[in-house]
Design an enzyme around this catalytic site. Structure first.
Site, PDB file in Angstrom:
ATOM      1  N   LYS A  37       0.841  -1.202   0.000  1.00  0.00           N
ATOM      2  CA  LYS A  37       0.000   0.000   0.000  1.00  0.00           C
ATOM      3  C   LYS A  37       0.873   1.247   0.000  1.00  0.00           C
ATOM      4  O   LYS A  37       1.706   1.444   0.875  1.00  0.00           O
ATOM      5  CB  LYS A  37      -0.926   0.029   1.214  1.00  0.00           C
ATOM      6  CG  LYS A  37      -1.859   1.245   1.234  1.00  0.00           C
ATOM      7  CD  LYS A  37      -2.838   1.199   2.389  1.00  0.00           C
ATOM      8  CE  LYS A  37      -2.223   1.647   3.698  1.00  0.00           C
ATOM      9  NZ  LYS A  37      -1.940   3.124   3.712  1.00  0.00           N
ATOM     10  N   LYS A  66      -7.205   8.056  -1.751  1.00  0.00           N
ATOM     11  CA  LYS A  66      -8.549   8.475  -1.312  1.00  0.00           C
ATOM     12  C   LYS A  66      -9.013   9.758  -2.004  1.00  0.00           C
ATOM     13  O   LYS A  66      -9.312  10.762  -1.356  1.00  0.00           O
ATOM     14  CB  LYS A  66      -8.583   8.652   0.208  1.00  0.00           C
ATOM     15  CG  LYS A  66      -8.220   7.407   1.013  1.00  0.00           C
ATOM     16  CD  LYS A  66      -8.342   7.684   2.508  1.00  0.00           C
ATOM     17  CE  LYS A  66      -7.963   6.479   3.347  1.00  0.00           C
ATOM     18  NZ  LYS A  66      -6.496   6.224   3.336  1.00  0.00           N
ATOM     19  N   HIS A  68     -11.051  12.686  -3.477  1.00  0.00           N
ATOM     20  CA  HIS A  68     -12.329  13.301  -3.084  1.00  0.00           C
ATOM     21  C   HIS A  68     -12.308  14.732  -3.605  1.00  0.00           C
ATOM     22  O   HIS A  68     -11.692  15.613  -3.016  1.00  0.00           O
ATOM     23  CB  HIS A  68     -12.484  13.273  -1.562  1.00  0.00           C
ATOM     24  CG  HIS A  68     -13.837  13.679  -1.078  1.00  0.00           C
ATOM     25  ND1 HIS A  68     -14.229  13.525   0.234  1.00  0.00           N
ATOM     26  CD2 HIS A  68     -14.898  14.230  -1.720  1.00  0.00           C
ATOM     27  CE1 HIS A  68     -15.479  13.965   0.377  1.00  0.00           C
ATOM     28  NE2 HIS A  68     -15.890  14.407  -0.792  1.00  0.00           N
ATOM     29  N   ASP A  69     -12.998  14.963  -4.733  1.00  0.00           N
ATOM     30  CA  ASP A  69     -12.973  16.267  -5.383  1.00  0.00           C
ATOM     31  C   ASP A  69     -14.173  16.334  -6.321  1.00  0.00           C
ATOM     32  O   ASP A  69     -15.046  15.465  -6.277  1.00  0.00           O
ATOM     33  CB  ASP A  69     -11.650  16.440  -6.147  1.00  0.00           C
ATOM     34  CG  ASP A  69     -11.163  17.881  -6.187  1.00  0.00           C
ATOM     35  OD1 ASP A  69     -11.971  18.765  -6.558  1.00  0.00           O
ATOM     36  OD2 ASP A  69      -9.987  18.123  -5.862  1.00  0.00           O
ATOM     37  N   ILE A  70     -14.202  17.327  -7.200  1.00  0.00           N
ATOM     38  CA  ILE A  70     -15.291  17.386  -8.175  1.00  0.00           C
ATOM     39  C   ILE A  70     -15.171  16.179  -9.106  1.00  0.00           C
ATOM     40  O   ILE A  70     -14.079  15.629  -9.283  1.00  0.00           O
ATOM     41  CB  ILE A  70     -15.282  18.712  -8.960  1.00  0.00           C
ATOM     42  CG1 ILE A  70     -13.989  18.860  -9.770  1.00  0.00           C
ATOM     43  CG2 ILE A  70     -15.477  19.904  -8.009  1.00  0.00           C
ATOM     44  CD1 ILE A  70     -13.994  20.060 -10.702  1.00  0.00           C
ATOM     45  N   ASN A  72     -14.998  15.413 -12.331  1.00  0.00           N
ATOM     46  CA  ASN A  72     -14.032  15.321 -13.416  1.00  0.00           C
ATOM     47  C   ASN A  72     -12.605  15.189 -12.892  1.00  0.00           C
ATOM     48  O   ASN A  72     -11.800  14.429 -13.442  1.00  0.00           O
ATOM     49  CB  ASN A  72     -14.130  16.538 -14.336  1.00  0.00           C
ATOM     50  CG  ASN A  72     -13.307  16.366 -15.597  1.00  0.00           C
ATOM     51  OD1 ASN A  72     -13.587  15.503 -16.429  1.00  0.00           O
ATOM     52  ND2 ASN A  72     -12.266  17.179 -15.746  1.00  0.00           N
ATOM     53  N   GLN A 196      -6.541   2.821  15.643  1.00  0.00           N
ATOM     54  CA  GLN A 196      -7.746   2.415  14.934  1.00  0.00           C
ATOM     55  C   GLN A 196      -8.714   1.782  15.916  1.00  0.00           C
ATOM     56  O   GLN A 196      -8.369   0.872  16.653  1.00  0.00           O
ATOM     57  CB  GLN A 196      -7.395   1.450  13.791  1.00  0.00           C
ATOM     58  CG  GLN A 196      -6.527   2.123  12.730  1.00  0.00           C
ATOM     59  CD  GLN A 196      -6.215   1.202  11.566  1.00  0.00           C
ATOM     60  OE1 GLN A 196      -6.217  -0.005  11.710  1.00  0.00           O
ATOM     61  NE2 GLN A 196      -5.956   1.776  10.416  1.00  0.00           N
ATOM     62  N   GLY A 216       0.166  -3.004   8.650  1.00  0.00           N
ATOM     63  CA  GLY A 216       1.405  -2.242   8.601  1.00  0.00           C
ATOM     64  C   GLY A 216       2.305  -2.498   9.781  1.00  0.00           C
ATOM     65  O   GLY A 216       3.199  -3.334   9.745  1.00  0.00           O
ATOM     66  N   ARG A 217       2.049  -1.782  10.879  1.00  0.00           N
ATOM     67  CA  ARG A 217       2.926  -1.818  12.047  1.00  0.00           C
ATOM     68  C   ARG A 217       3.174  -3.213  12.628  1.00  0.00           C
ATOM     69  O   ARG A 217       4.297  -3.505  13.055  1.00  0.00           O
ATOM     70  CB  ARG A 217       2.389  -0.868  13.124  1.00  0.00           C
ATOM     71  CG  ARG A 217       2.788   0.583  12.866  1.00  0.00           C
ATOM     72  CD  ARG A 217       1.999   1.565  13.698  1.00  0.00           C
ATOM     73  NE  ARG A 217       0.663   1.792  13.147  1.00  0.00           N
ATOM     74  CZ  ARG A 217      -0.109   2.812  13.471  1.00  0.00           C
ATOM     75  NH1 ARG A 217       0.312   3.701  14.352  1.00  0.00           N
ATOM     76  NH2 ARG A 217      -1.302   2.971  12.925  1.00  0.00           N
TER      77      ARG A 217
END
EC number: 4.1.1.23
Length: 239
Positions: A37, A66, A68-70, A72, A196, A216-217
């Protein structure tokens, strides 16, 4: 389940920011994990070259940016991710139906049925709980919100979701078995919960129906990371 099948489910989180560290982990863990990742810190520090570095060692990549926008902007960013040959990449389901559908439409137009990386929707981050949602004006319980976002993602044509392992059975019921579920918040018995809140062991997560586990850790911080990865594989096989 065979060891190879179990190994393929493990995604190692590269929580580093140097090429030399990426090369070290890719060389050490490629035989023991299914994917690597690449998140925001590493990608911001090293750029697309880090993907090629991992691929040079025969590793598959989950590009965890991740988007996250308009609509297009997200569609075009997703197209570039797919062109890099990553196996998985993601966007935020909270971006809405139009953003997700536009992304799928753009990918389908480019690849015309040929194999491409799978696009996933992030539902609710595993560091979030009911209080976190209420702080931003969402008054639904976490499981209900997760299922709502997963169903919206499937309706938009997204290939799967990123969600806490606790929500996997609910997502399976709402979205069916032909829908990928990637689960962070996975910690083997020998590791602490870290930051988490909604966690589960690897064996429990796979048993609940998760397709891939982000870890991960517990591997990176182990005295012998390769042995830690092998121990997780053994735990999954044992069920």
């Amino acid at each position: 389940m065979t060891r190879d099948e179990a190994r393929a489910k493990i995604i190692f989180a590269l929580d580093v920011n140097e090429f030399s560290d990426v090369e070290k982990w890719a060389d050490l863990l490629s035989p023991h994990v299914g994917m690597f990742k690449v998140g925001k810190q590493l990608y911001t520090a090293c750029g697309p070259a880090v993907v090629r570095m991992i691929q040079k060692y025969g590793g598959e990549v989950f590009l965890d940016l991740k988007y996250h926008d308009i609509p297009n902007t997200v569609a075009m960013a997703s197209l570039e991710a797919a062109r890099m040959g990553v196996k998985l990449f993601n966007l935020h389901a909270l971006g809405g139906y139009e953003m997700m559908a536009k992304t799928v439409e753009t990918l389908d137009k480019e690849f015309k049925g040929e194999e491409r990386g799978k696009v996933l929707a992030v539902t609710i981050l595993t560091s979030s709980n009911e209080q976190t949602l209420q702080e931003v004006g969402i008054n639904l319980p976490v499981p209900e919100m997760v299922v709502k976002l997963a169903a919206l993602a499937k309706k938009a044509g997204i290939d799967g979701v990123v969600a806490s392992p606790q929500e996997v059975p609910l997502i399976r019921e709402a979205c069916g078995n032909d829908f990928l579920i990637v689960t962070p918040g996975v910690r083997p018995a020998f590791a602490a919960a870290d930051d988490q809140k909604r966690i589960m062991t690897p064996a429990e997560a796979v048993k609940s129906g998760a397709d891939y586990l982000v870890i991960g850790r517990p591997i990176a911080a182990a005295p012998n990371p390769a042995e830690a990865a092998q121990a997780i594989v053994a735990e999954i096989v044992a069920g």
